[in-house]
Design an enzyme around this catalytic site. Structure first.
Site, PDB file in Angstrom:
ATOM      1  N   ASP A   7       0.836  -1.220   0.000  1.00 45.29           N
ATOM      2  CA  ASP A   7       0.000   0.000   0.000  1.00 45.29           C
ATOM      3  C   ASP A   7       0.860   1.255   0.000  1.00 45.29           C
ATOM      4  O   ASP A   7       2.031   1.233   0.393  1.00 45.29           O
ATOM      5  CB  ASP A   7      -0.969   0.023   1.197  1.00 45.29           C
ATOM      6  CG  ASP A   7      -0.260   0.115   2.534  1.00 45.29           C
ATOM      7  OD1 ASP A   7       0.711  -0.634   2.755  1.00 45.29           O
ATOM      8  OD2 ASP A   7      -0.662   0.954   3.373  1.00 45.29           O
ATOM      9  N   GLU A  13      -0.006  -1.022   5.727  1.00 46.43           N
ATOM     10  CA  GLU A  13       1.038  -0.593   6.665  1.00 46.43           C
ATOM     11  C   GLU A  13       0.879   0.887   6.989  1.00 46.43           C
ATOM     12  O   GLU A  13       1.077   1.319   8.123  1.00 46.43           O
ATOM     13  CB  GLU A  13       2.426  -0.852   6.054  1.00 46.43           C
ATOM     14  CG  GLU A  13       3.585  -0.687   7.020  1.00 46.43           C
ATOM     15  CD  GLU A  13       4.116   0.739   7.148  1.00 46.43           C
ATOM     16  OE1 GLU A  13       4.875   1.007   8.087  1.00 46.43           O
ATOM     17  OE2 GLU A  13       3.754   1.601   6.314  1.00 46.43           O
ATOM     18  N   ASP A  71      11.748  -1.518   4.309  1.00 45.94           N
ATOM     19  CA  ASP A  71      10.797  -0.404   4.292  1.00 45.94           C
ATOM     20  C   ASP A  71      11.469   0.882   4.776  1.00 45.94           C
ATOM     21  O   ASP A  71      10.812   1.767   5.305  1.00 45.94           O
ATOM     22  CB  ASP A  71       9.593  -0.773   5.186  1.00 45.94           C
ATOM     23  CG  ASP A  71       8.436   0.165   5.005  1.00 45.94           C
ATOM     24  OD1 ASP A  71       8.402   0.900   3.996  1.00 45.94           O
ATOM     25  OD2 ASP A  71       7.547   0.175   5.890  1.00 45.94           O
TER      26      ASP A  71
HETATM   27 ZN   LIG Z   1       6.631   2.133   4.252  1.00 49.48          ZN
END
Ligand SMILES: [Zn+2]
Length: 400
Positions: free
Chosen positions: A76, A166, A193
């Site tokens: 996302d 997330e 991430d």
């Molecule tokens: Zn992220």
């Protein structure tokens, strides 16, 4: 498939998550990409499936390696900027301003961290949407790592998970943690991430949320004397009793209290705060200040006007990781071998890894080469993204 092609393919899917949605995943568009990833994984020879907003996959080691490498990234993108019809463009960064459109540019004066990307190829937007490097760069790296490992051979057990939501703090809701944690040896788990690949994130905030409900007494203002109690006035008194640690005057390892939202009329007001600190004792002090302010105000009015509700959000993952130091040591060892500089940087926020750590899966965060996340100035360093593939491939050689 070339990693850049992969990345450009993934950002062509709009996958914005929606904090107001009650479903999992919060938007159907995420399912489309998650299912496409199942197909791609199967084509590579990975045993993959989609379940409840997640794409999972496993590869069994092709040699005598018992340990498992777990990699995770989220599909996302943040709703802070549009993620639709992304027009990505590759530019070679020489230090000159990168003009995105009439109004938007990327300049090293404004973003000094761009100096780390000098003479690299960057992927940028046209200044009207975000890019989605957060976290499709992570997805592309994981796919690239798998493709290369399966072609070359000599890999450990690998488990992967592509998650949804997330960005709205629901990145581990309904996650199949038992499937992920299954291993014969040691588990080495990482989210991909982060931003700059020289930053290794194994510490997050401890986080709580406070909801403050205040009752007032509504009477026509013309006859309000000694009777009317405006909940908003009460709220301002309440707020003034809290410690002054705020995001705008703290940095580094300093914690803060942040008023995120307040709505009210005379009769009633509701306010939401987030409380953040690396140290649990500081967080406790913040929390107690809310109860103390509540008691003071209620005493002042001699009425139970103020109610405070505080809930946990996530905790500092370092408290778990420090007892599982192999996940940190491996990364430091490999960076040293490859002669790449690495700094442990605490995240002034949370990650899915913080939630996973408290589900028994210590899980620090690696960088992907992206920067300026959540806005139209987001960009991705292709060279760094490729370097991260090499770093992870090297990590696999170490797992026995
Ligand atoms: Zn992220």
């Amino acid at each position: 498939m070339d990693i850049v092609k992969r990345f450009l393919k993934y950002v062509s899917y709009e996958t914005t998550s929606d904090e107001f949605s009650k479903t999992k995943p919060s938007t159907q568009s995420q399912v489309v990409l998650l299912k496409e990833l199942v197909e791609e994984l199967k084509e590579l020879g990975v045993d993959a499936f989609y379940k409840d907003g997640y794409t999972y996959g496993k590869v069994k080691s092709d040699c005598a390696k018992n340990d498992t490498l777990f990699l995770m990234a989220h599909v996302d993108t943040s709703s802070d900027a549009s993620g639709k019809d992304i027009k990505a463009r590759i530019v070679h960064f020489t230090g000159e301003d990168i003009i995105l459109n009439d109004k938007k540019k990327l300049s090293i004066d404004e973003f000094p961290l761009m100096k780390y990307h000098l003479n690299h190829d960057l992927i940028v937007t046209d200044g009207t949407t975000l890019l989605g490097a957060d976290d499709k760069a992570g997805v592309a790296i994981i796919m690239d790592v798998l493709e290369k490992a399966l072609k070359k051979g000599g890999y450990p057990n690998i488990t992967i998970c592509f998650s949804s939501d997330e960005e709205i703090g629901r990145g581990t809701e309904n996650i199949d943690i038992d499937y992920i944690k299954e291993t014969n040896g040691k588990m080495y788990a990482y989210t991909l991430d982060g931003g700059c690949i020289q930053a290794f994130q194994n510490e997050t905030f401890n986080a709580k949320q406070a909801k403050v409900e205040i009752d007032g007494v509504s009477i026509h203002p013309s006859m309000g004397k000694n009777k009317l109690i405006n909940s908003q006035e009460v709220f301002m008194k309440f707020h003034s009793l809290l410690p002054l640690n705020r995001p705008e005057n703290t940095e580094g390892r300093e914690g803060f209290i942040h008023l995120t939202n307040t709505t009210g009329i005379t009769e009633h007001s509701t306010s939401i705060y987030i409380l953040r600190s690396f140290e649990s004792c500081e967080l406790e002090r913040f929390e107690n200040s809310f109860y103390h302010a509540r008691d003071e105000i209620n005493k002042l009015y001699n009425k139970e006007l103020v109610n405070v509700f505080i809930k946990d959000q996530y905790r500092n993952m370092y408290d778990i990781i420090k007892n599982n130091h192999h996940v940190v040591d491996l990364v430091h060892e490999v960076y040293k071998e490859l002669d790449i500089n690495l700094v442990d940087v605490p995240i002034r926020g949370g990650t899915d890894g913080a939630l996973l750590s408290y589900l028994g899966l210590p899980c620090p965060n690696l960088g992907t080469g992206g920067d300026n996340f959540h806005g139209v100035l987001e960009y991705l360093d292709i060279d760094e993204m490729k370097m991260m593939t090499n770093i992870i491939s090297k990590m696999m050689e170490h797992l026995k």
